[in-house]
Design a protein around this motif. Structure first.
Motif, PDB file in Angstrom:
ATOM      1  N   ASP A  74       0.939  -1.385   0.118  1.00  9.92           N
ATOM      2  CA  ASP A  74       0.057  -0.034   0.034  1.00  9.92           C
ATOM      3  C   ASP A  74       0.943   1.297   0.051  1.00  9.92           C
ATOM      4  O   ASP A  74       1.577   1.514   0.946  1.00  9.92           O
ATOM      5  CB  ASP A  74      -0.998   0.065   1.327  1.00  9.92           C
ATOM      6  CG  ASP A  74      -1.880   0.863   0.967  1.00  9.92           C
ATOM      7  OD1 ASP A  74      -2.297   1.317  -0.171  1.00  9.92           O
ATOM      8  OD2 ASP A  74      -2.709   1.292   2.013  1.00  9.92           O
ATOM      9  N   GLY A  75       0.916   2.098  -1.277  1.00  8.72           N
ATOM     10  CA  GLY A  75       1.686   3.131  -1.244  1.00  8.72           C
ATOM     11  C   GLY A  75       3.105   2.905  -1.891  1.00  8.72           C
ATOM     12  O   GLY A  75       3.996   3.887  -1.943  1.00  8.72           O
ATOM     13  N   ALA A  76       3.660   1.549  -2.144  1.00  9.61           N
ATOM     14  CA  ALA A  76       4.964   1.269  -2.665  1.00  9.61           C
ATOM     15  C   ALA A  76       5.064   1.499  -4.091  1.00  9.61           C
ATOM     16  O   ALA A  76       3.941   1.633  -4.846  1.00  9.61           O
ATOM     17  CB  ALA A  76       5.147  -0.123  -2.470  1.00  9.61           C
ATOM     18  N   TYR A  77       6.359   2.025  -4.353  1.00  6.43           N
ATOM     19  CA  TYR A  77       6.747   2.400  -5.914  1.00  6.43           C
ATOM     20  C   TYR A  77       7.139   0.998  -6.245  1.00  6.43           C
ATOM     21  O   TYR A  77       8.225   0.435  -5.975  1.00  6.43           O
ATOM     22  CB  TYR A  77       7.525   3.502  -5.820  1.00  6.43           C
ATOM     23  CG  TYR A  77       8.107   3.803  -7.214  1.00  6.43           C
ATOM     24  CD1 TYR A  77       7.161   4.184  -8.210  1.00  6.43           C
ATOM     25  CD2 TYR A  77       9.380   3.616  -7.532  1.00  6.43           C
ATOM     26  CE1 TYR A  77       7.593   4.589  -9.351  1.00  6.43           C
ATOM     27  CE2 TYR A  77       9.789   4.167  -8.855  1.00  6.43           C
ATOM     28  CZ  TYR A  77       8.769   4.506  -9.718  1.00  6.43           C
ATOM     29  OH  TYR A  77       9.400   5.007 -11.068  1.00  6.43           O
ATOM     30  N   ILE A  78       6.217   0.428  -7.584  1.00  2.00           N
ATOM     31  CA  ILE A  78       6.469  -0.840  -7.895  1.00  2.00           C
ATOM     32  C   ILE A  78       6.623  -0.939  -9.397  1.00  2.00           C
ATOM     33  O   ILE A  78       6.334  -0.141  -9.905  1.00  2.00           O
ATOM     34  CB  ILE A  78       5.545  -1.949  -7.150  1.00  2.00           C
ATOM     35  CG1 ILE A  78       4.198  -1.691  -7.975  1.00  2.00           C
ATOM     36  CG2 ILE A  78       5.444  -2.058  -5.753  1.00  2.00           C
ATOM     37  CD1 ILE A  78       3.342  -2.895  -8.046  1.00  2.00           C
ATOM     38  N   LYS A  79       7.389  -2.126  -9.910  1.00  4.57           N
ATOM     39  CA  LYS A  79       7.079  -2.742 -11.205  1.00  4.57           C
ATOM     40  C   LYS A  79       6.744  -3.836 -11.133  1.00  4.57           C
ATOM     41  O   LYS A  79       7.627  -4.723 -10.454  1.00  4.57           O
ATOM     42  CB  LYS A  79       8.557  -2.351 -11.817  1.00  4.57           C
ATOM     43  CG  LYS A  79       8.576  -2.774 -13.277  1.00  4.57           C
ATOM     44  CD  LYS A  79      10.190  -2.486 -13.836  1.00  4.57           C
ATOM     45  CE  LYS A  79      10.151  -3.107 -15.136  1.00  4.57           C
ATOM     46  NZ  LYS A  79      11.592  -2.594 -15.553  1.00  4.57           N
ATOM     47  N   MET A  80       5.628  -4.433 -11.899  1.00  5.15           N
ATOM     48  CA  MET A  80       5.207  -5.756 -12.203  1.00  5.15           C
ATOM     49  C   MET A  80       4.679  -5.968 -13.344  1.00  5.15           C
ATOM     50  O   MET A  80       4.447  -5.304 -14.109  1.00  5.15           O
ATOM     51  CB  MET A  80       4.172  -5.961 -10.924  1.00  5.15           C
ATOM     52  CG  MET A  80       2.837  -5.319 -11.162  1.00  5.15           C
ATOM     53  SD  MET A  80       1.462  -5.852  -9.985  1.00  5.15           S
ATOM     54  CE  MET A  80       1.494  -7.678 -10.086  1.00  5.15           C
ATOM     55  N   PRO A  81       4.711  -7.418 -13.707  1.00  2.00           N
ATOM     56  CA  PRO A  81       4.315  -7.955 -15.175  1.00  2.00           C
ATOM     57  C   PRO A  81       3.026  -8.419 -14.928  1.00  2.00           C
ATOM     58  O   PRO A  81       2.486  -8.669 -13.895  1.00  2.00           O
ATOM     59  CB  PRO A  81       5.311  -9.028 -15.463  1.00  2.00           C
ATOM     60  CG  PRO A  81       5.603  -9.604 -14.091  1.00  2.00           C
ATOM     61  CD  PRO A  81       5.556  -8.492 -12.978  1.00  2.00           C
ATOM     62  N   GLY A  82       2.280  -8.165 -16.181  1.00  2.00           N
ATOM     63  CA  GLY A  82       0.960  -8.671 -16.417  1.00  2.00           C
ATOM     64  C   GLY A  82       0.354  -8.734 -17.803  1.00  2.00           C
ATOM     65  O   GLY A  82       1.013  -8.415 -18.610  1.00  2.00           O
ATOM     66  N   TYR A  83      -0.879  -8.825 -17.815  1.00  2.00           N
ATOM     67  CA  TYR A  83      -1.530  -8.594 -18.899  1.00  2.00           C
ATOM     68  C   TYR A  83      -2.545  -7.649 -19.050  1.00  2.00           C
ATOM     69  O   TYR A  83      -3.286  -7.493 -17.807  1.00  2.00           O
ATOM     70  CB  TYR A  83      -2.001  -9.940 -19.523  1.00  2.00           C
ATOM     71  CG  TYR A  83      -1.121 -11.076 -19.717  1.00  2.00           C
ATOM     72  CD1 TYR A  83      -0.588 -11.215 -21.186  1.00  2.00           C
ATOM     73  CD2 TYR A  83      -0.289 -11.643 -18.755  1.00  2.00           C
ATOM     74  CE1 TYR A  83       0.437 -11.983 -21.634  1.00  2.00           C
ATOM     75  CE2 TYR A  83       0.278 -12.647 -19.254  1.00  2.00           C
ATOM     76  CZ  TYR A  83       1.081 -12.862 -20.511  1.00  2.00           C
ATOM     77  OH  TYR A  83       2.019 -13.843 -20.781  1.00  2.00           O
ATOM     78  N   VAL A  84      -3.180  -7.096 -20.044  1.00  2.00           N
ATOM     79  CA  VAL A  84      -3.892  -5.948 -20.044  1.00  2.00           C
ATOM     80  C   VAL A  84      -5.281  -6.489 -20.480  1.00  2.00           C
ATOM     81  O   VAL A  84      -5.532  -7.326 -21.317  1.00  2.00           O
ATOM     82  CB  VAL A  84      -3.575  -4.984 -21.128  1.00  2.00           C
ATOM     83  CG1 VAL A  84      -4.610  -3.977 -21.401  1.00  2.00           C
ATOM     84  CG2 VAL A  84      -2.434  -4.464 -20.866  1.00  2.00           C
ATOM     85  N   LEU A  85      -6.203  -5.999 -19.458  1.00  2.00           N
ATOM     86  CA  LEU A  85      -7.761  -6.587 -19.799  1.00  2.00           C
ATOM     87  C   LEU A  85      -8.370  -5.129 -19.899  1.00  2.00           C
ATOM     88  O   LEU A  85      -8.660  -4.446 -18.940  1.00  2.00           O
ATOM     89  CB  LEU A  85      -8.512  -7.308 -18.733  1.00  2.00           C
ATOM     90  CG  LEU A  85      -9.735  -7.399 -19.083  1.00  2.00           C
ATOM     91  CD1 LEU A  85     -10.211  -8.462 -20.150  1.00  2.00           C
ATOM     92  CD2 LEU A  85     -10.489  -8.337 -17.617  1.00  2.00           C
ATOM     93  N   PRO A  86      -8.603  -4.432 -21.100  1.00  2.00           N
ATOM     94  CA  PRO A  86      -9.016  -3.192 -21.437  1.00  2.00           C
ATOM     95  C   PRO A  86     -10.338  -2.864 -20.727  1.00  2.00           C
ATOM     96  O   PRO A  86     -11.394  -3.443 -20.767  1.00  2.00           O
ATOM     97  CB  PRO A  86      -9.203  -2.923 -23.009  1.00  2.00           C
ATOM     98  CG  PRO A  86      -8.540  -4.118 -23.308  1.00  2.00           C
ATOM     99  CD  PRO A  86      -8.396  -5.306 -22.473  1.00  2.00           C
ATOM    100  N   ILE A  87     -10.482  -1.503 -20.187  1.00  2.00           N
ATOM    101  CA  ILE A  87     -11.666  -1.041 -19.622  1.00  2.00           C
ATOM    102  C   ILE A  87     -11.896   0.212 -20.392  1.00  2.00           C
ATOM    103  O   ILE A  87     -13.061   0.418 -20.895  1.00  2.00           O
ATOM    104  CB  ILE A  87     -11.424  -0.467 -18.051  1.00  2.00           C
ATOM    105  CG1 ILE A  87     -11.312  -1.797 -17.208  1.00  2.00           C
ATOM    106  CG2 ILE A  87     -12.765  -0.086 -17.484  1.00  2.00           C
ATOM    107  CD1 ILE A  87     -12.409  -3.089 -17.216  1.00  2.00           C
ATOM    108  N   ASP A  88     -11.219   1.272 -20.250  1.00  2.00           N
ATOM    109  CA  ASP A  88     -11.201   2.502 -21.212  1.00  2.00           C
ATOM    110  C   ASP A  88     -10.441   2.526 -22.348  1.00  2.00           C
ATOM    111  O   ASP A  88      -9.176   2.279 -22.202  1.00  2.00           O
ATOM    112  CB  ASP A  88     -11.096   3.664 -20.438  1.00  2.00           C
ATOM    113  CG  ASP A  88     -12.319   3.734 -19.268  1.00  2.00           C
ATOM    114  OD1 ASP A  88     -13.333   3.530 -19.561  1.00  2.00           O
ATOM    115  OD2 ASP A  88     -11.858   4.394 -18.216  1.00  2.00           O
TER     116      ASP A  88
END
Length: 167
Positions: A74-88
């Motif tokens: 919570d509040g951490a500056y991070i970099k993470m991998p994943g896949y995009v599920l579009p919303i907008d």
């Protein structure tokens, strides 16, 4: 460089430095397992649920551990991998999406638990021709339980940077 050495160098050069001024923050690399709080095994989050062999569907059952979030993030500056599920999405690309741990999550299969989903907002659109590519997202992670028509989501992130995930 430690503060006293930096102070001596900047003073010798004729200007004063603010603490940490000009130093880039390095994001903490985070994986999907890190989103689950320490001590909560993934196997205890998802129960058997309802399996329909005829329709080839599975509706998993989540217990209260599915909404438990890792307090360190919570509040951490991070970099993470994943896949995009579009919303907008617009012709410029995607500006809001749910980041999921595997391709197709929430679309053709039941969604992962809330603590395995991240709602991402980005000022810079991600190109719509790269939606199936895995991505790295860098930014500030927050605890933000929310419900959408697709899933219950545990985390939110404002993307500072989105880039193709390189193997």
């Amino acid at each position: 460089m430690e503060l006293s050495r930096r102070h001596l160098l900047t003073t010798a050069l004729g200007f004063a430095a603010l603490p940490n001024a000009g130093l880039a923050n390095t994001p903490k690399l985070v994986g999907w397992d890190d989103l689950i709080p320490p001590g909560v095994p993934y196997s205890e989050i998802i129960g058997e649920g309802e399996i329909d062999m005829v329709r080839d569907t599975w509706l998993p059952e989540f217990d209260e551990n599915a909404t438990k979030l890792n307090p360190v993030l919570d509040g951490a500056y991070i970099k993470m991998p994943g896949y995009v599920l579009p919303i907008d999405m617009s012709t410029a690309g995607v500006t809001s999406f749910i980041m999921v741990p595997y391709v197709g999550a929430c679309v053709h299969v039941p969604p992962p638990p809330a603590n395995q989903l991240v709602f991402v907002d980005s000022e810079k659109p991600w190109p719509s021709d790269q939606l199936w590519d895995p991505v790295w997202v860098t930014g500030i992670m927050k605890h933000e339980l929310q419900s959408t028509t697709l899933a219950h989501i545990g985390y939110a992130m404002t993307a500072e940077k989105i880039e193709v995930y390189e193997w």
